[in-house]
Design a protein around this motif. Structure first.
Motif, PDB file in Angstrom:
ATOM      1  N   GLY A   1      55.978  88.305   2.790  1.00 56.81           N
ATOM      2  CA  GLY A   1      56.175  89.727   2.927  1.00 56.81           C
ATOM      3  C   GLY A   1      55.275  90.530   2.016  1.00 56.81           C
ATOM      4  N   VAL A   2      55.290  91.837   2.253  1.00 53.68           N
ATOM      5  CA  VAL A   2      54.432  92.748   1.489  1.00 53.68           C
ATOM      6  C   VAL A   2      55.134  93.128   0.188  1.00 53.68           C
ATOM      7  N   SER A   3      54.479  92.868  -0.940  1.00 52.83           N
ATOM      8  CA  SER A   3      55.003  93.350  -2.216  1.00 52.83           C
ATOM      9  C   SER A   3      54.335  94.678  -2.516  1.00 52.83           C
ATOM     10  N   GLN A   4      55.167  95.749  -2.552  1.00 61.97           N
ATOM     11  CA  GLN A   4      54.613  97.082  -2.814  1.00 61.97           C
ATOM     12  C   GLN A   4      53.996  97.157  -4.196  1.00 61.97           C
ATOM     13  N   GLY A   5      54.669  96.558  -5.180  1.00 59.10           N
ATOM     14  CA  GLY A   5      54.174  96.608  -6.559  1.00 59.10           C
ATOM     15  C   GLY A   5      52.799  95.958  -6.684  1.00 59.10           C
TER      16      GLY A   5
ATOM     17  N   PRO B   1      56.821  94.075   6.475  1.00 55.30           N
ATOM     18  CA  PRO B   1      57.810  93.006   6.625  1.00 55.30           C
ATOM     19  C   PRO B   1      58.134  92.377   5.264  1.00 55.30           C
ATOM     20  N   HIS B   2      59.303  91.803   5.146  1.00 60.95           N
ATOM     21  CA  HIS B   2      59.627  91.036   3.922  1.00 60.95           C
ATOM     22  C   HIS B   2      60.848  90.163   4.196  1.00 60.95           C
ATOM     23  N   GLY B   3      61.375  89.576   3.156  1.00 63.12           N
ATOM     24  CA  GLY B   3      62.534  88.708   3.305  1.00 63.12           C
ATOM     25  C   GLY B   3      62.477  87.587   2.289  1.00 63.12           C
ATOM     26  N   GLY B   4      63.218  86.534   2.571  1.00 67.19           N
ATOM     27  CA  GLY B   4      63.200  85.395   1.655  1.00 67.19           C
ATOM     28  C   GLY B   4      64.522  84.645   1.659  1.00 67.19           C
ATOM     29  N   HIS B   5      64.647  83.738   0.686  1.00 65.23           N
ATOM     30  CA  HIS B   5      65.851  82.898   0.609  1.00 65.23           C
ATOM     31  C   HIS B   5      66.360  82.828  -0.836  1.00 65.23           C
ATOM     32  N   VAL B   6      67.684  82.812  -0.963  1.00 65.51           N
ATOM     33  CA  VAL B   6      68.317  82.375  -2.216  1.00 65.51           C
ATOM     34  C   VAL B   6      68.905  81.004  -1.889  1.00 65.51           C
ATOM     35  N   ILE B   7      68.493  79.987  -2.644  1.00 63.00           N
ATOM     36  CA  ILE B   7      68.983  78.632  -2.341  1.00 63.00           C
ATOM     37  C   ILE B   7      69.574  78.010  -3.603  1.00 63.00           C
ATOM     38  N   ARG B   8      70.817  77.585  -3.509  1.00 61.26           N
ATOM     39  CA  ARG B   8      71.397  76.805  -4.613  1.00 61.26           C
ATOM     40  C   ARG B   8      71.746  75.421  -4.091  1.00 61.26           C
ATOM     41  N   VAL B   9      71.266  74.410  -4.799  1.00 60.03           N
ATOM     42  CA  VAL B   9      71.662  73.041  -4.482  1.00 60.03           C
ATOM     43  C   VAL B   9      72.581  72.592  -5.611  1.00 60.03           C
TER      44      VAL B   9
END
Ligand code: NDP
Length: 318
Positions: free
Chosen positions: A145-149, A240-248
């Protein structure tokens, strides 16, 4: 609910569009620091006249920049309005929360601070995942995704006409994370890709300045591609943007449990604005209960975000 918006950038425009199509919301005014007449739009109002609307607005959305606008303006605005913001300067959120909490309590106001998706929904999911799986590792992956910063940082380089920066997570790490679970550093799990419009003669210097920029690009693996203005306009103006938080987490007898929360966003500002609107319903509940002060996604009951009654929520969702 009578709504005001302060600041008319990407987020402000998304808020307006979503509010105008929601029959429960009534957009009173959009306040700007620019000349409001220059917009030729009767919803636009000068920020100088904000106080005249003190009793005409239930919730004010602060769609201002996080770098300097929010820390400078929100502590003044909260004296007279209930607010929702998406302040995302993670390192400074604790001080910002304290300040807003103190002023809001003194003035019987509610400030819903730092909502959105990160901070916001991602924060909530990190908390839930770690509360359930107490032994394990959590990683957050952003993008593609696009990071505005980062895009802004590239645009500040001399000679850059237009630029966009995509944050790209390393898919092979995500695919194998259940087996190879550990606490990764974000530069180990992401690459950066920049598309830049500039003069040919500036290309080598600009590439060099980007890949060596402290805090933003070093030590990430960064690729820089130079493209024409036409290609930029055609391919790189969406957000566009997005992502995941994943805990195992580990439970008993070497069992591994994976908690994964994913967002895939065509429009970062549209989604962030949607999260902010859900927070405005919570603000009304806090006001109703005289629970003044600052609140965040971490301490707001989920039922507060929804217009349905408690009875209906239990029937529909439990
Ligand atoms: P913009 O840069 O588009 O807008 C910020 C402010 O700049 C506006 O409120 C506006 O204020 C001013 N502005 C906008 N366009 C112009 C222009 N053409 N000329 C002069 N001034 C202009 O920021 P975004 O709306 O994209 O984002 C706002 C903040 O939201 C970001 O700082 C980011 O930190 C945060 N955010 C948080 C997320 C989260 O998950 N928590 C996700 C996405 C964003 P005015 O009208 O008064 O001039």
């Amino acid at each position: 609910m009578k709504i005001g918006i302060v600041g008319y950038g990407n987020l402000g425009r998304s808020l307006r569009g979503l509010i105008e199509r929601d029959e429960n919301l009534n957009l009173v005014k959009i306040f700007t620091r620019r000349d409001s007449n220059s917009f030729n739009d009767d919803k636009m109002e000068s920020i100088k006249n904000l106080l005249e609307y003190k009793d005409k607005i239930d919730v004010l959305f602060l769609s201002l920049g996080s770098a300097t606008d929010i820390p400078e303006m929100a502590p003044e605005i909260i004296k007279n309005f209930n607010t929702v913001d998406a302040y995302d300067n993670h390192a400074h959120i604790p001080q910002y929360f304290e300040k807003m909490d103190d002023i809001a309590r003194k003035n019987n106001k509610v400030a819903f601070v730092s909502t959105g998706w990160d901070p916001g929904l991602f924060s909530l999911n990190r908390l839930i995942a770690e509360s359930i799986l107490t032994k394990g590792h959590t990683n957050t992956f952003w993008g593609r995704g696009v990071s505005q910063g980062h895009s802004d940082a590239v645009r500040r380089i001399k000679g850059v006409k237009r630029a966009v920066q995509y944050t790209i997570p390393k898919e092979e790490i995500i695919e194998n994370i259940k087996e190879n679970s550990k606490d990764y550093k974000s530069f180990e799990t992401h690459n950066r890709l920049c598309y830049v419009v500039c003069e040919k003669k500036d290309e080598d210097r600009i590439r060099n300045e980007i890949v060596n920029m402290e805090d933003y690009f070093k030590p990430y693996e960064t690729k820089v591609k130079f493209i024409s203005e036409e290609e930029f306009e055609r391919e790189h103006t969406n957000m566009p943007h997005g992502g995941h938080v994943i805990r195992v987490g580990e439970t008993l007898e070497n069992n591994r449990e994976m908690y994964k929360f994913t967002l895939e966003l065509d429009s970062n500002p549209d989604f962030t604005a949607s999260v902010m609107i859900s927070a405005s319903r919570a603000v009304l509940k806090y006001v109703e209960n005289k629970n003044y002060g600052a609140h965040t996604v971490l301490d707001t009951p989920p039922a507060y975000y929804n217009v349905l009654s408690h009875e209906e929520l239990i029937k529909n969702y439990l």
